[in-house]
Design a protein around this motif. Structure first.
Motif, short mmCIF file in Angstrom:
data_model
loop_
_atom_site.label_atom_id
_atom_site.label_comp_id
_atom_site.label_asym_id
_atom_site.label_seq_id
_atom_site.Cartn_x
_atom_site.Cartn_y
_atom_site.Cartn_z
N ASN A 83 1.43 6.65 13.78
CA ASN A 83 2.88 6.81 13.64
C ASN A 83 3.48 5.87 12.60
N TRP A 84 2.72 4.82 12.25
CA TRP A 84 3.21 3.83 11.31
C TRP A 84 2.55 4.01 9.95
N THR A 85 3.26 3.59 8.90
CA THR A 85 2.71 3.60 7.54
C THR A 85 1.57 2.60 7.47
N GLN A 86 0.38 3.08 7.08
CA GLN A 86 -0.75 2.17 6.93
C GLN A 86 -0.49 1.23 5.75
N GLY A 87 -0.94 -0.02 5.86
CA GLY A 87 -0.55 -1.03 4.89
C GLY A 87 -1.67 -1.59 4.05
N ARG A 88 -1.29 -2.21 2.97
CA ARG A 88 -2.22 -2.99 2.15
C ARG A 88 -2.37 -4.37 2.78
N PRO A 89 -3.49 -5.08 2.54
CA PRO A 89 -3.69 -6.40 3.16
C PRO A 89 -2.69 -7.43 2.63
#
Length: 266
Positions: A83-89
């Motif tokens: 459900n959430w935007t996957q992120g960069r580290p």
């Protein structure tokens, strides 16, 4: 007690479509509506730091949202719920932009370092986000949301959640504040159980960058994503909860301070 410089005109309550906005301080808002559970600080980010953070709007990797027109990207070391935007580290973000320092400053307010940041860019007054309740799926229970505004001022509005199409049914009162550049707004965990919020469209408005910090749980690898659409389970939870609240026990509409205020301003 909320810190920072607060002004009378920065919060308004409009009781119905027929009422003119009533200007009140945040302390009055919290007295009338304890479930709003808000803190606001106007001068949280120094001006020299704001210009660095505004450069985030030029970062590669933004995606455009489907239901409105703002651009966004996320930063996190976790694999989060779908459900959430996957992120960069976090380690991949240029340290000169000030995002890590902003994260640490927010941690001093919340008492713990947030593990997820969502950067939104509103390119002009046509970019907006419609009425919604933030999804609680995959969020650490009981945690707060910290939102930092940079660039153009925008209105930020709340109205009570009532069961309907994701809460997008008209309800009053309407509570409005102005989010100024460098300001911090913290929403406590009760807020999204009882209130919707939005950033409405406005004319003659420049670029605004917003960084929202959260505490999310890791989503186990190789886990099957939920079959329902984004946020569906959360809205079903809210609808069930609100349908079980009797008319004389509602924490917004039946609160004694609000009823007294309503009577005073008939």
């Amino acid at each position: 007690t909320p810190s920072g410089k607060l002004h009378m005109a920065e919060w308004t309550v409009q009781l119905s479509a027929e009422h003119k906005p009533i200007h009140v301080p945040l302390s009055t808002i919290l007295l009338l509506f304890p479930t709003l559970d808000l803190q606001q600080e106007e001068h949280f980010v120094a001006e020299e730091t704001q210009s660095k953070l505004l450069a985030l709007q030029d970062t590669e990797g933004f995606i455009t949202t489907t239901e409105d027109t703002r651009k966004k990207y996320a930063v996190t070391d976790l694999q989060v719920h779908p459900n959430w935007t996957q992120g960069r580290p976090w380690g991949s973000v240029d340290s000169s932009c000030g995002l890590q320092q902003l994260r640490e400053a927010v941690a001093t307010k919340l008492g713990i370092l947030p593990n997820y940041a969502l950067v939104n860019v509103y390119r002009n007054g046509d970019d907006y986000i419609q009425w919604h309740v933030d999804d609680a799926t995959g969020v650490v229970p009981g945690s707060s949301i910290a939102s930092v505004s940079l660039g153009a001022e925008r209105s930020f509005q709340f109205r009570p959640y009532v069961p309907g199409f994701r809460g997008r049914t008209e309800s009053w009162p309407l509570v409005t504040t102005t989010l100024k550049s460098g300001s911090l707004l913290i929403m406590g965990p009760k807020t999204n159980d009882f209130w919707c919020h939005r950033v409405p469209q406005e004319s003659n408005t420049g670029i605004r960058t917003n960084v929202t910090f959260r505490f999310l749980e890791a989503f186990p690898a190789n886990t099957e994503p939920p079959a329902e659409g984004s946020g569906t389970a959360n809205y079903a939870r809210l609808t069930a909860m609100h349908n079980n609240i009797s008319a004389d026990e509602h924490p917004v509409f039946s609160h004694p301070s609000y009823l007294e205020f309503l009577e005073k301003h008939k």
